[in-house]
Design a protein around this motif. Sequence first.
Motif, mmCIF file in Angstrom:
data_model
loop_
_atom_site.group_PDB
_atom_site.id
_atom_site.type_symbol
_atom_site.label_atom_id
_atom_site.label_comp_id
_atom_site.label_asym_id
_atom_site.label_seq_id
_atom_site.Cartn_x
_atom_site.Cartn_y
_atom_site.Cartn_z
ATOM 1 N N LYS A 41 0.798 -1.225 0.000
ATOM 2 C CA LYS A 41 0.000 0.000 0.000
ATOM 3 C C LYS A 41 0.831 1.276 0.000
ATOM 4 O O LYS A 41 0.365 2.333 0.383
ATOM 5 C CB LYS A 41 -0.978 0.002 1.174
ATOM 6 N N MET A 42 2.089 1.170 -0.438
ATOM 7 C CA MET A 42 2.957 2.341 -0.539
ATOM 8 C C MET A 42 3.509 2.430 -1.948
ATOM 9 O O MET A 42 3.777 1.415 -2.586
ATOM 10 C CB MET A 42 4.129 2.242 0.446
ATOM 11 N N GLU A 43 3.656 3.647 -2.439
ATOM 12 C CA GLU A 43 4.298 3.860 -3.726
ATOM 13 C C GLU A 43 5.794 4.023 -3.482
ATOM 14 O O GLU A 43 6.204 4.770 -2.600
ATOM 15 C CB GLU A 43 3.726 5.090 -4.412
ATOM 16 N N ASN A 44 6.602 3.306 -4.264
ATOM 17 C CA ASN A 44 8.048 3.319 -4.107
ATOM 18 C C ASN A 44 8.705 3.723 -5.412
ATOM 19 O O ASN A 44 8.404 3.155 -6.460
ATOM 20 C CB ASN A 44 8.555 1.926 -3.710
ATOM 21 N N ARG A 45 9.622 4.689 -5.328
ATOM 22 C CA ARG A 45 10.415 5.077 -6.496
ATOM 23 C C ARG A 45 11.588 4.120 -6.590
ATOM 24 O O ARG A 45 12.320 3.935 -5.631
ATOM 25 C CB ARG A 45 10.929 6.496 -6.342
ATOM 26 N N ILE A 46 11.774 3.532 -7.746
ATOM 27 C CA ILE A 46 12.924 2.659 -7.980
ATOM 28 C C ILE A 46 13.910 3.471 -8.819
ATOM 29 O O ILE A 46 13.553 3.964 -9.891
ATOM 30 C CB ILE A 46 12.512 1.356 -8.711
ATOM 31 N N THR A 47 15.139 3.618 -8.317
ATOM 32 C CA THR A 47 16.109 4.514 -8.946
ATOM 33 C C THR A 47 17.315 3.757 -9.505
ATOM 34 O O THR A 47 17.595 2.632 -9.118
ATOM 35 C CB THR A 47 16.599 5.558 -7.925
ATOM 36 N N ALA A 48 18.027 4.438 -10.401
ATOM 37 C CA ALA A 48 19.226 3.866 -11.022
ATOM 38 C C ALA A 48 20.365 3.820 -10.004
ATOM 39 O O ALA A 48 20.645 4.818 -9.352
ATOM 40 C CB ALA A 48 19.647 4.699 -12.232
ATOM 41 N N PRO A 49 21.052 2.670 -9.874
ATOM 42 C CA PRO A 49 22.163 2.569 -8.931
ATOM 43 C C PRO A 49 23.419 3.288 -9.418
ATOM 44 O O PRO A 49 24.315 3.579 -8.640
ATOM 45 C CB PRO A 49 22.410 1.067 -8.827
ATOM 46 N N ARG A 50 23.472 3.551 -10.718
ATOM 47 C CA ARG A 50 24.636 4.213 -11.320
ATOM 48 C C ARG A 50 24.213 4.830 -12.647
ATOM 49 O O ARG A 50 23.121 4.565 -13.149
ATOM 50 C CB ARG A 50 25.765 3.204 -11.556
ATOM 51 N N ALA A 51 25.083 5.631 -13.218
ATOM 52 C CA ALA A 51 24.833 6.182 -14.544
ATOM 53 C C ALA A 51 25.028 5.077 -15.584
ATOM 54 O O ALA A 51 25.805 4.147 -15.377
ATOM 55 C CB ALA A 51 25.783 7.335 -14.823
ATOM 56 N N GLY A 52 24.318 5.166 -16.683
ATOM 57 C CA GLY A 52 24.448 4.184 -17.751
ATOM 58 C C GLY A 52 23.318 4.312 -18.747
ATOM 59 O O GLY A 52 22.590 5.309 -18.755
ATOM 60 N N ASN A 53 23.182 3.292 -19.572
ATOM 61 C CA ASN A 53 22.106 3.242 -20.558
ATOM 62 C C ASN A 53 21.162 2.105 -20.201
ATOM 63 O O ASN A 53 21.596 1.051 -19.728
ATOM 64 C CB ASN A 53 22.663 3.006 -21.969
ATOM 65 N N ILE A 54 19.885 2.310 -20.475
ATOM 66 C CA ILE A 54 18.893 1.267 -20.230
ATOM 67 C C ILE A 54 19.065 0.205 -21.316
ATOM 68 O O ILE A 54 18.845 0.466 -22.499
ATOM 69 C CB ILE A 54 17.458 1.828 -20.258
ATOM 70 N N ALA A 55 19.505 -0.982 -20.924
ATOM 71 C CA ALA A 55 19.726 -2.079 -21.864
ATOM 72 C C ALA A 55 18.442 -2.867 -22.098
ATOM 73 O O ALA A 55 18.161 -3.293 -23.223
ATOM 74 C CB ALA A 55 20.824 -3.007 -21.357
ATOM 75 N N LYS A 56 17.661 -3.074 -21.025
ATOM 76 C CA LYS A 56 16.460 -3.886 -21.159
ATOM 77 C C LYS A 56 15.486 -3.552 -20.037
ATOM 78 O O LYS A 56 15.882 -3.364 -18.889
ATOM 79 C CB LYS A 56 16.828 -5.373 -21.112
ATOM 80 N N LEU A 57 14.210 -3.471 -20.390
ATOM 81 C CA LEU A 57 13.129 -3.334 -19.421
ATOM 82 C C LEU A 57 12.427 -4.683 -19.357
ATOM 83 O O LEU A 57 11.978 -5.196 -20.380
ATOM 84 C CB LEU A 57 12.132 -2.255 -19.850
ATOM 85 N N HIS A 58 12.326 -5.251 -18.184
ATOM 86 C CA HIS A 58 11.710 -6.564 -18.029
ATOM 87 C C HIS A 58 10.249 -6.490 -17.609
ATOM 88 O O HIS A 58 9.595 -7.526 -17.477
ATOM 89 C CB HIS A 58 12.480 -7.388 -16.986
ATOM 90 N N VAL A 59 9.746 -5.276 -17.370
ATOM 91 C CA VAL A 59 8.364 -5.103 -16.903
ATOM 92 C C VAL A 59 7.700 -3.951 -17.642
ATOM 93 O O VAL A 59 8.369 -3.146 -18.280
ATOM 94 C CB VAL A 59 8.321 -4.824 -15.382
ATOM 95 N N LYS A 60 6.376 -3.903 -17.520
ATOM 96 C CA LYS A 60 5.603 -2.777 -18.038
ATOM 97 C C LYS A 60 4.577 -2.388 -16.991
ATOM 98 O O LYS A 60 4.323 -3.142 -16.043
ATOM 99 C CB LYS A 60 4.947 -3.132 -19.373
ATOM 100 N N ALA A 61 4.005 -1.213 -17.112
ATOM 101 C CA ALA A 61 3.013 -0.737 -16.150
ATOM 102 C C ALA A 61 1.887 -1.764 -16.038
ATOM 103 O O ALA A 61 1.418 -2.300 -17.036
ATOM 104 C CB ALA A 61 2.468 0.618 -16.572
ATOM 105 N N GLY A 62 1.499 -2.054 -14.807
ATOM 106 C CA GLY A 62 0.436 -3.021 -14.543
ATOM 107 C C GLY A 62 0.929 -4.410 -14.207
ATOM 108 O O GLY A 62 0.158 -5.240 -13.714
ATOM 109 N N ASP A 63 2.208 -4.695 -14.468
ATOM 110 C CA ASP A 63 2.757 -6.027 -14.183
ATOM 111 C C ASP A 63 2.916 -6.252 -12.679
ATOM 112 O O ASP A 63 3.410 -5.379 -11.964
ATOM 113 C CB ASP A 63 4.142 -6.207 -14.817
ATOM 114 N N PRO A 64 2.539 -7.450 -12.203
ATOM 115 C CA PRO A 64 2.891 -7.817 -10.826
ATOM 116 C C PRO A 64 4.342 -8.284 -10.820
ATOM 117 O O PRO A 64 4.826 -8.836 -11.812
ATOM 118 C CB PRO A 64 1.934 -8.971 -10.520
#
Length: 147
Positions: free
Chosen positions: A113-136
């Motif tokens: 029941k809390m919204e959490n921001r997930i942040t980048a651990p370091r600078a870089g380029n996004i290589a792959k997104l494994h999820v999309k909005a709505g995914d559990p």
Amino acid sequence: MKEYHLNVDGQDFVLSLKSLSGDRAEVEIDGKQYSVEIHSIRQMKSHERHPSTSSQSGASKPVAHPPSTPAMSGSVSADSVSAPIPGGILEIYVKVGETVTAGQDLLKMEAMKMENRITAPRAGNIAKLHVKAGDPVSQGQVLVELE
């Protein structure tokens, strides 16, 4: 939002945990907002005790420590970001190929029941997104890969 009633050296405080994401927590202590950087989280055994601050000299000030939870350990590596706890993806802020900076918001997830921001651990380029909005997502599931 969790609320903790604390007593530090005889003084009462109310700590509200607003959000917890990776190595950052947003808390409120007696109405004042704090952004807390988490250096480590460790699950203590029931027989272990925190060191007492009552013998220290000088005035003590409350220090906001988020609650220990094993769900947070191992949630971030240099090349990937994993779900710290089970939840659901609310929003994705980045695209594959996008350059990000350390600490930049990658996505928002809802957990407990809390919204959490997930942040980048370091600078870089996004290589792959494994999820999309709505995914559990489950704890430890890789959400984003960096290159």
